[in-house]
Design a protein around this motif. Structure first.
Motif, PDB file in Angstrom:
ATOM      1  N   SER A 245       1.446-182.279  42.268  1.00 47.61           N
ATOM      2  CA  SER A 245       0.524-183.338  41.858  1.00 47.61           C
ATOM      3  C   SER A 245       0.253-184.333  42.985  1.00 47.61           C
ATOM      4  O   SER A 245      -0.764-185.026  42.955  1.00 47.61           O
ATOM      5  CB  SER A 245       1.058-184.075  40.625  1.00 47.61           C
ATOM      6  N   VAL A 246       1.137-184.393  43.999  1.00 45.89           N
ATOM      7  CA  VAL A 246       0.944-185.357  45.101  1.00 45.89           C
ATOM      8  C   VAL A 246       1.122-184.735  46.490  1.00 45.89           C
ATOM      9  O   VAL A 246       0.768-185.358  47.488  1.00 45.89           O
ATOM     10  CB  VAL A 246       1.883-186.580  44.966  1.00 45.89           C
ATOM     11  N   ASP A 247       1.680-183.532  46.564  1.00 51.60           N
ATOM     12  CA  ASP A 247       1.943-182.886  47.852  1.00 51.60           C
ATOM     13  C   ASP A 247       0.976-181.724  48.058  1.00 51.60           C
ATOM     14  O   ASP A 247       0.401-181.200  47.111  1.00 51.60           O
ATOM     15  CB  ASP A 247       3.377-182.339  47.905  1.00 51.60           C
ATOM     16  N   SER A 248       0.824-181.319  49.324  1.00 54.22           N
ATOM     17  CA  SER A 248      -0.049-180.208  49.675  1.00 54.22           C
ATOM     18  C   SER A 248       0.714-179.249  50.583  1.00 54.22           C
ATOM     19  O   SER A 248       1.449-179.680  51.467  1.00 54.22           O
ATOM     20  CB  SER A 248      -1.285-180.741  50.399  1.00 54.22           C
TER      21      SER A 248
ATOM     22  N   LYS B  88      10.773-170.855  47.991  1.00 53.43           N
ATOM     23  CA  LYS B  88      11.613-172.011  48.313  1.00 53.43           C
ATOM     24  C   LYS B  88      10.775-173.281  48.437  1.00 53.43           C
ATOM     25  O   LYS B  88      11.136-174.328  47.897  1.00 53.43           O
ATOM     26  CB  LYS B  88      12.381-171.768  49.613  1.00 53.43           C
ATOM     27  N   LEU B  89       9.662-173.193  49.165  1.00 54.31           N
ATOM     28  CA  LEU B  89       8.829-174.375  49.376  1.00 54.31           C
ATOM     29  C   LEU B  89       8.163-174.845  48.084  1.00 54.31           C
ATOM     30  O   LEU B  89       8.105-176.046  47.810  1.00 54.31           O
ATOM     31  CB  LEU B  89       7.782-174.099  50.452  1.00 54.31           C
ATOM     32  N   LEU B  90       7.680-173.894  47.293  1.00 54.95           N
ATOM     33  CA  LEU B  90       7.039-174.271  46.031  1.00 54.95           C
ATOM     34  C   LEU B  90       8.036-174.864  45.044  1.00 54.95           C
ATOM     35  O   LEU B  90       7.664-175.646  44.167  1.00 54.95           O
ATOM     36  CB  LEU B  90       6.326-173.065  45.418  1.00 54.95           C
ATOM     37  N   GLY B  91       9.307-174.530  45.218  1.00 48.93           N
ATOM     38  CA  GLY B  91      10.351-175.117  44.387  1.00 48.93           C
ATOM     39  C   GLY B  91      10.696-176.544  44.773  1.00 48.93           C
ATOM     40  O   GLY B  91      11.350-177.253  44.007  1.00 48.93           O
TER      41      GLY B  91
ATOM     42  N   ILE C 250       2.326-172.515  58.586  1.00 52.45           N
ATOM     43  CA  ILE C 250       2.630-173.284  57.381  1.00 52.45           C
ATOM     44  C   ILE C 250       2.369-174.754  57.695  1.00 52.45           C
ATOM     45  O   ILE C 250       2.903-175.294  58.665  1.00 52.45           O
ATOM     46  CB  ILE C 250       4.096-173.100  56.941  1.00 52.45           C
ATOM     47  N   THR C 251       1.533-175.378  56.871  1.00 52.01           N
ATOM     48  CA  THR C 251       1.247-176.800  57.024  1.00 52.01           C
ATOM     49  C   THR C 251       1.540-177.493  55.701  1.00 52.01           C
ATOM     50  O   THR C 251       1.402-176.897  54.634  1.00 52.01           O
ATOM     51  CB  THR C 251      -0.222-177.051  57.424  1.00 52.01           C
ATOM     52  N   TYR C 252       1.935-178.746  55.793  1.00 54.62           N
ATOM     53  CA  TYR C 252       2.233-179.474  54.563  1.00 54.62           C
ATOM     54  C   TYR C 252       1.938-180.952  54.735  1.00 54.62           C
ATOM     55  O   TYR C 252       1.911-181.490  55.847  1.00 54.62           O
ATOM     56  CB  TYR C 252       3.691-179.271  54.131  1.00 54.62           C
ATOM     57  N   ASP C 253       1.698-181.585  53.610  1.00 50.59           N
ATOM     58  CA  ASP C 253       1.521-183.030  53.532  1.00 50.59           C
ATOM     59  C   ASP C 253       2.279-183.467  52.291  1.00 50.59           C
ATOM     60  O   ASP C 253       1.865-183.165  51.173  1.00 50.59           O
ATOM     61  CB  ASP C 253       0.040-183.393  53.445  1.00 50.59           C
TER      62      ASP C 253
END
Length: 96
Positions: A62-65, A54-57, A5-8
C-alpha cells in the motif's frame, strides 16, 4: 539471467525504516548494489521466485514499490555504465 531489482520503501514510520533495511539486506544477499535502491542480481528462474517471495513478504504494497527488470542472459550488450562506482562482473572468477 541478469535481474535489476529496484525498490522504494516508505520510511515515514519506524516500521517502514525496518522494512527498508530488510529489503536492502535481502537484495545484498543475491546481488550487487549499483545505486541506493537498485541491485543487479544474476539469478536463475527458481532463485528469482525465492527472492521475489522473500521481498514480497517484507514490503507493504500500500505504500512501498518493488520492480523487477529481467535483462536476460545477454545483459552485457544491454547495459552501459558511466561515472563513479564501477561494477564488477559477478559471473567472473573471484580471486582472493
Amino acid at each position: 539471467m541478469l535481474i535489476l531489482i529496484t525498490y522504494d520503501v516508505s520510511t515515514l514510520t519506524p516500521a517502514g525504516q525496518r522494512r527498508l533495511r530488510k529489503v536492502a539486506k535481502i537484495c545484498q544477499n543475491y546481488g550487487q548494489r549499483v545505486q541506493n535502491s537498485v541491485f543487479e542480481c544474476v539469478l536463475d528462474s527458481s532463485l528469482l521466485l525465492v527472492v521475489k517471495d522473500k521481498l514480497l513478504g517484507v514490503i507493504d504494497p500500500s505504500v512501498d514499490s518493488l520492480r523487477f527488470y529481467m535483462l536476460g542472459n545477454n545483459y552485457k550488450t544491454k547495459t552501459e555504465h558511466y561515472g563513479a562506482k564501477p561494477s564488477f562482473d559477478v559471473t567472473a572468477p573471484l580471486i582472493l
